[in-house]
Scaffold this motif. Structure first.
Motif, PDB file in Angstrom:
ATOM      1  N   GLY A 391       0.932  -1.206  -0.007  1.00 20.65           N
ATOM      2  CA  GLY A 391      -0.006   0.069   0.001  1.00 20.65           C
ATOM      3  C   GLY A 391       0.789   1.502  -0.072  1.00 20.65           C
ATOM      4  O   GLY A 391       0.150   2.455   0.270  1.00 20.65           O
ATOM      5  N   ARG A 392       2.044   1.163  -0.282  1.00 15.84           N
ATOM      6  CA  ARG A 392       3.068   2.306  -0.351  1.00 15.84           C
ATOM      7  C   ARG A 392       3.847   2.538  -1.403  1.00 15.84           C
ATOM      8  O   ARG A 392       3.816   1.595  -2.282  1.00 15.84           O
ATOM      9  CB  ARG A 392       3.869   2.221   0.862  1.00 15.84           C
ATOM     10  N   PRO A 393       3.824   4.070  -1.827  1.00 15.78           N
ATOM     11  CA  PRO A 393       4.598   4.067  -3.059  1.00 15.78           C
ATOM     12  C   PRO A 393       6.231   3.909  -2.803  1.00 15.78           C
ATOM     13  O   PRO A 393       6.577   4.031  -1.595  1.00 15.78           O
ATOM     14  CB  PRO A 393       4.489   5.695  -3.350  1.00 15.78           C
ATOM     15  N   ARG A 395       8.980   5.253  -3.329  1.00 17.62           N
ATOM     16  CA  ARG A 395       9.728   6.441  -2.689  1.00 17.62           C
ATOM     17  C   ARG A 395       9.825   6.594  -1.319  1.00 17.62           C
ATOM     18  O   ARG A 395      10.666   6.807  -0.585  1.00 17.62           O
ATOM     19  CB  ARG A 395       9.414   7.725  -3.398  1.00 17.62           C
ATOM     20  N   ASP A 396       8.547   6.141  -0.589  1.00 15.74           N
ATOM     21  CA  ASP A 396       8.349   6.129   0.727  1.00 15.74           C
ATOM     22  C   ASP A 396       8.833   4.896   1.401  1.00 15.74           C
ATOM     23  O   ASP A 396       9.018   4.967   2.704  1.00 15.74           O
ATOM     24  CB  ASP A 396       6.838   6.057   1.118  1.00 15.74           C
ATOM     25  N   VAL A 397       9.375   3.798   0.674  1.00 12.65           N
ATOM     26  CA  VAL A 397       9.669   2.699   1.405  1.00 12.65           C
ATOM     27  C   VAL A 397      11.227   2.685   1.367  1.00 12.65           C
ATOM     28  O   VAL A 397      11.807   1.828   2.387  1.00 12.65           O
ATOM     29  CB  VAL A 397       9.515   1.477   0.348  1.00 12.65           C
ATOM     30  N   ASN A 398      11.894   3.637   0.772  1.00 11.74           N
ATOM     31  CA  ASN A 398      13.390   3.409   0.707  1.00 11.74           C
ATOM     32  C   ASN A 398      13.952   3.272   2.113  1.00 11.74           C
ATOM     33  O   ASN A 398      15.120   2.889   2.414  1.00 11.74           O
ATOM     34  CB  ASN A 398      14.082   4.794   0.013  1.00 11.74           C
ATOM     35  N   GLY A 399      13.368   4.536   3.047  1.00 11.52           N
ATOM     36  CA  GLY A 399      14.047   4.482   4.381  1.00 11.52           C
ATOM     37  C   GLY A 399      13.927   3.190   5.239  1.00 11.52           C
ATOM     38  O   GLY A 399      14.409   3.150   6.225  1.00 11.52           O
ATOM     39  N   ASP A 400      12.821   2.668   4.645  1.00 17.17           N
ATOM     40  CA  ASP A 400      12.750   1.102   5.599  1.00 17.17           C
ATOM     41  C   ASP A 400      13.390   0.164   5.100  1.00 17.17           C
ATOM     42  O   ASP A 400      13.469  -1.086   5.622  1.00 17.17           O
ATOM     43  CB  ASP A 400      11.235   0.810   5.695  1.00 17.17           C
ATOM     44  N   VAL A 424       2.743   2.423  -6.422  1.00 20.97           N
ATOM     45  CA  VAL A 424       2.251   1.801  -5.281  1.00 20.97           C
ATOM     46  C   VAL A 424       1.899   0.344  -5.310  1.00 20.97           C
ATOM     47  O   VAL A 424       1.455  -0.209  -6.174  1.00 20.97           O
ATOM     48  CB  VAL A 424       0.676   2.448  -5.006  1.00 20.97           C
ATOM     49  N   VAL A 425       2.672  -0.352  -4.435  1.00 20.72           N
ATOM     50  CA  VAL A 425       2.679  -1.603  -4.426  1.00 20.72           C
ATOM     51  C   VAL A 425       1.504  -2.208  -3.861  1.00 20.72           C
ATOM     52  O   VAL A 425       1.157  -1.808  -2.430  1.00 20.72           O
ATOM     53  CB  VAL A 425       3.920  -2.316  -3.582  1.00 20.72           C
ATOM     54  N   GLU A 426       0.764  -3.178  -4.402  1.00 23.36           N
ATOM     55  CA  GLU A 426      -0.557  -3.688  -3.737  1.00 23.36           C
ATOM     56  C   GLU A 426      -0.313  -5.065  -3.230  1.00 23.36           C
ATOM     57  O   GLU A 426       0.690  -5.913  -3.610  1.00 23.36           O
ATOM     58  CB  GLU A 426      -1.545  -3.837  -4.660  1.00 23.36           C
ATOM     59  N   VAL A 427      -1.103  -5.432  -2.322  1.00 19.47           N
ATOM     60  CA  VAL A 427      -1.086  -6.569  -1.618  1.00 19.47           C
ATOM     61  C   VAL A 427      -1.419  -7.611  -2.871  1.00 19.47           C
ATOM     62  O   VAL A 427      -2.460  -7.525  -3.620  1.00 19.47           O
ATOM     63  CB  VAL A 427      -2.290  -6.979  -0.321  1.00 19.47           C
TER      64      VAL A 427
END
Length: 447
Positions: A391-393, A395-400, A424-427
């Motif tokens: 559920g997140r784009p 670019r927002d995942v890079n920090g994780d 945005v990655v989906e389930v």
């Protein structure tokens, strides 16, 4: 997860080494020297003994095992291990075999021999050879997402149109992601950045739709990639050779097989009516010239002896064959073969260890490809609600995610999604990711 590996040869040791950082691994082997060596080299518990012996399995605490991998060099022993384990444990069992008859029986009767999963070393080697033959400039090709995605590794010639370009400049292919570059002489693959320079003599790893990967292959080496593969010569009449020929015929390619033993040559001719079979010594230069081996698009050497396979491959290259692929039984010879002139060296034990490893990855990794040198991996994972991606784009995942990771491809409902910052990655999506060796386990757990 607790994993019991029976057999500490090349396959078993490779599996144990790749899994020991993230799992509790126990190895059983008859050879005390192997056991001692593995104990010092890897973080594993090693037990000396016969893996078909219930007392030895008890010493290895088989009842606590989640997965048991039978990876000795003897088919019957591996099948006996699986059958014995099933009498005392509910562990998932994996058997490695050489004989395709066992694989055929297992496929017809799932669970036969007490094996929950079975891999055939010679079939895996043949499949690897055929994929490399089908992409004339690649040194490694691995399918992901049911064939919708391909990983491919290419040598970059000094005169390549891409030599000297940055990844940002070279990134002009639809549905393709640059994931790694291995500079000439480097000991591991590194994630690419936009300013990474693709030097001549380096290796580049890309992931994308098969059509885009082929377009990229033409850009890397236009002269060789433009050749249609019609003529493949297989030197040696081994089972791997026969399986390779069968798959080439299925792809519309009529191979030529050279086998010294007249009886085996006759047998191959009867089994493979679409192939042309010669009974001759493939290391005879006059024969190579007379049969126009120099015109072959690819020569595959699989003679059952590394020395003879190397000789046959080099003679074919010397005669003028466009490409030489050799089956190498000893993993330590792979780099040597490719250094002295063989285009691609395929080690059956390595591809077998890779295939087995994917079944023991934590967090549902459905496919794994290992990038040498350094052991970086490309993994395929189906995203669930617990995934850091869900559920997140991107670019927002890079920090994780740790450094050394690239989200290389996404498939959704059978379609290809090019990963970009706003994707945005989906389930339920299938994600293919490249990870440097030291972060593989962390990345796989988070995805």
């Amino acid at each position: 997860m607790r994993i019991l590996v029976v057999g500490a040869g090349e396959v078993g040791s490779s599996i144990a080494g790749s899994l020991s950082d993230a799992h509790e691994v126990v190895v059983v082997d008859l050879d005390p020297d192997r056991v001692e060596s593995l104990t010092y080299a890897e973080d594993v518990l090693a037990v000396t003994g016969d893996g078909t012996d219930l007392d030895v399995l008890a010493d290895a605490e088989v009842g606590l095992a989640d997965v048991v991998i039978a990876s000795t060099d003897d088919d019957e022993t591996n099948l006996a291990v699986c059958a014995t384990v099933k009498t005392v444990s509910d562990a998932f069992t994996i058997a490695r075999v050489e004989d395709t008859n066992y694989l055929d029986t297992w496929r017809e009767h799932q669970g036969a021999f007490g094996a929950d999963f079975m891999v055939c070393t010679q079939l895996l080697a043949a499949e690897t050879i055929v994929r490399v033959v089908g992409l004339p400039t690649a040194r490694q090709v691995d399918p992901f997402a049911g064939g919708c995605v391909e990983l491919a590794e290419f040598d970059v010639p000094e005169d390549s149109p891409l030599a000297g370009e940055t990844v940002a400049d070279a990134d002009r292919f639809d549905e393709l992601t640059f994931v790694a570059v291995v500079p000439e002489g480097a000991d591991h693959a590194k994630v690419t950045r936009g300013d990474t320079v693709i030097d001549g003599g380096s290796r580049v790893v890309v992931v994308g739709r098969p059509a885009s990967v082929r377009e990229f292959s033409r850009a890397v080496d236009p002269e060789r990639a433009g050749n249609r593969v019609d003529d493949v010569v297989i030197v040696g009449g081994s089972t791997t050779a026969e399986l390779t020929a069968e798959q080439l015929v299925d792809r519309g390619i009529t191979p030529r097989i050279v086998e010294f033993d007249p009886e085996r040559a006759r047998e191959l001719a009867e089994r493979l009516p679409s192939a042309t079979v010669f009974s001759h010594d493939a290391t005879d230069p006059e024969f190579l010239s007379r049969e126009h081996v120099q015109d072959a698009d690819a020569v595959v050497a699989t003679l059952g002896s590394d020395e003879r396979s190397l000789l046959a491959a080099l003679l074919a290259k010397q005669a003028g064959a466009d490409r030489a692929i050799a089956v190498v039984d000893q993993a330590r010879y792979v780099d040597l073969f490719e250094t002295v002139g063989v285009d691609v060296a395929v080690n059956p034990r390595r591809v077998t260890a890779e295939e087995i490893t994917r079944f023991t990855r934590e967090r549902r990794a459905e496919n794994v490809a290992i990038i040498e040198p350094g052991g970086a991996e490309v993994v395929e994972v189906e995203v669930d609600e617990e995934s850091v991606l869900a559920g997140r784009p991107l670019r927002d995942v890079n920090g994780d995610l740790p450094d050394g990771v690239v989200i290389a491809a996404i498939t959704r409902d059978g379609g290809y999604v090019t990963p970009r910052g706003d994707t945005v990655v989906e389930v339920g999506d299938h994600v293919v990711a490249f990870a440097e060796a030291d972060v593989v386990d962390e990345v796989t757990a988070k995805l």
